[in-house]
Design a protein around this motif. Structure first.
Motif, mmCIF file in Angstrom:
data_model
loop_
_atom_site.group_PDB
_atom_site.id
_atom_site.type_symbol
_atom_site.label_atom_id
_atom_site.label_comp_id
_atom_site.label_asym_id
_atom_site.label_seq_id
_atom_site.Cartn_x
_atom_site.Cartn_y
_atom_site.Cartn_z
ATOM 1 N N GLY A 175 0.844 -1.281 0.057
ATOM 2 C CA GLY A 175 -0.141 -0.294 -0.056
ATOM 3 C C GLY A 175 0.797 1.351 -0.026
ATOM 4 O O GLY A 175 1.895 1.246 -0.301
ATOM 5 N N SER A 176 0.378 2.341 0.698
ATOM 6 C CA SER A 176 0.827 3.646 0.216
ATOM 7 C C SER A 176 0.895 4.602 1.679
ATOM 8 O O SER A 176 1.269 5.733 1.473
ATOM 9 C CB SER A 176 -0.279 4.506 -0.483
ATOM 10 N N THR A 177 0.880 3.830 2.667
ATOM 11 C CA THR A 177 1.213 4.430 3.991
ATOM 12 C C THR A 177 0.378 5.585 4.139
ATOM 13 O O THR A 177 0.658 6.340 4.933
ATOM 14 C CB THR A 177 2.762 5.014 4.079
ATOM 15 N N GLY A 178 -0.613 5.526 3.410
ATOM 16 C CA GLY A 178 -1.875 6.410 3.573
ATOM 17 C C GLY A 178 -1.586 7.915 3.158
ATOM 18 O O GLY A 178 -2.744 8.638 3.401
ATOM 19 N N PHE A 179 -0.754 8.195 2.457
ATOM 20 C CA PHE A 179 -0.389 9.604 2.202
ATOM 21 C C PHE A 179 -0.091 9.711 0.607
ATOM 22 O O PHE A 179 -0.034 10.821 0.222
ATOM 23 C CB PHE A 179 0.520 10.247 2.838
ATOM 24 N N HIS A 180 -0.040 8.881 -0.035
ATOM 25 C CA HIS A 180 0.042 8.563 -1.728
ATOM 26 C C HIS A 180 -1.303 8.196 -1.854
ATOM 27 O O HIS A 180 -1.398 6.943 -2.560
ATOM 28 C CB HIS A 180 1.122 7.901 -2.136
ATOM 29 N N ALA A 181 -2.113 8.794 -2.097
ATOM 30 C CA ALA A 181 -3.629 8.468 -2.213
ATOM 31 C C ALA A 181 -3.800 7.760 -3.598
ATOM 32 O O ALA A 181 -3.281 8.321 -4.695
ATOM 33 C CB ALA A 181 -4.658 9.655 -2.359
ATOM 34 N N GLN B 100 -2.082 5.408 -4.825
ATOM 35 C CA GLN B 100 -0.760 4.930 -5.637
ATOM 36 C C GLN B 100 -0.269 3.650 -4.667
ATOM 37 O O GLN B 100 0.102 4.107 -3.558
ATOM 38 C CB GLN B 100 0.186 6.176 -5.654
#
Lengths: 108, 108, 108
Positions: free
Chosen positions: B46-52, B54
């Motif tokens: 996933g994106s660690t929540g800040f690369h929406a 992506q």
């Protein structure tokens, strides 16, 4: 964070040669800390930036990290023990603030 | 914590594809940081929540975490270097406050 | 740290038996967190000092740590989910403050 009761503790991250893991866990247990977690097979290099000119590890050394969450009043006794050890051996201790989830059913 | 002298540093935790480990350690060394620790064989998703929207990693990727304790004035130069890299590659950099044990015998 | 835009998040470090890794990652994903990192093959012992008299892990257990950076408003919902789990299973959740590098090209 009102729903879950959190407890403020200090996180110790002790990085040292895997051959000395027993020293670290013994020291932690004798200080009265009831538990710890071990990360195995780390590698490292250099001096972490504060032991100028002194190489701490080679890239071939197998390191471990011992992770323990301790009450603040145990930090000083533990650091004293580790300071004596790290005067003779390579490694480092990081200390940081953490909150630990403590479900109500567990007392102290 | 009066007995042991502690030094306030910033902890960088750089998580990236293991194939790019050399980039991270080179960047750290060129910034003048004398040491670091590497945690191998991590996985992530996933994106660690800040690369929406992506996706950063697949579950099959082998990740590494490079852990370094650096003086605050090195944080910005290091982040600049990593920002350029992470504009093209997946990964993340965490920055947090730590205290590092510095036995008196080691100066700076 | 003026050059790079940093975002303040909470770091969750969830340590639990590797057999329950899927529970942790499912809970994190259902909370809307877009990514996480997994550290494998940890070991541990004892009670982390706050579950008096209750052994959390044996030295033979294979543990994992799930690392996630989440906005503060997700901490409580996540901890509620983990509290229910850890009422029945061994493990611990650490919460700490981190800054995460957010290159300008990524918005939110």
């Amino acid at each position: 964070m009102t729903t879950q009761k959190m407890r403020s503790l200090k996180k110790l991250e002790i990085i040292l040669d895997g051959a000395h893991l027993g020293f670290a866990t013994d020291l932690i247990e004798r200080a009265g800390v009831k538990g710890y977690t071990i990360l195995h097979n780390l590698s490292g290099k250099g001096s972490t930036g504060f032991h100028a000119g002194q190489l701490m590890f080679n890239e071939d050394d197998v390191l471990v990290m011992v992770l323990a969450a301790v009450p603040e009043d145990l930090v000083d006794p533990l650091l004293e023990g580790f300071a004596a050890f790290f005067a003779e051996h390579s490694g480092v201790v990081f200390v940081s603030d953490i909150q630990v989830m403590r479900p109500e059913k567990f007392g102290r």
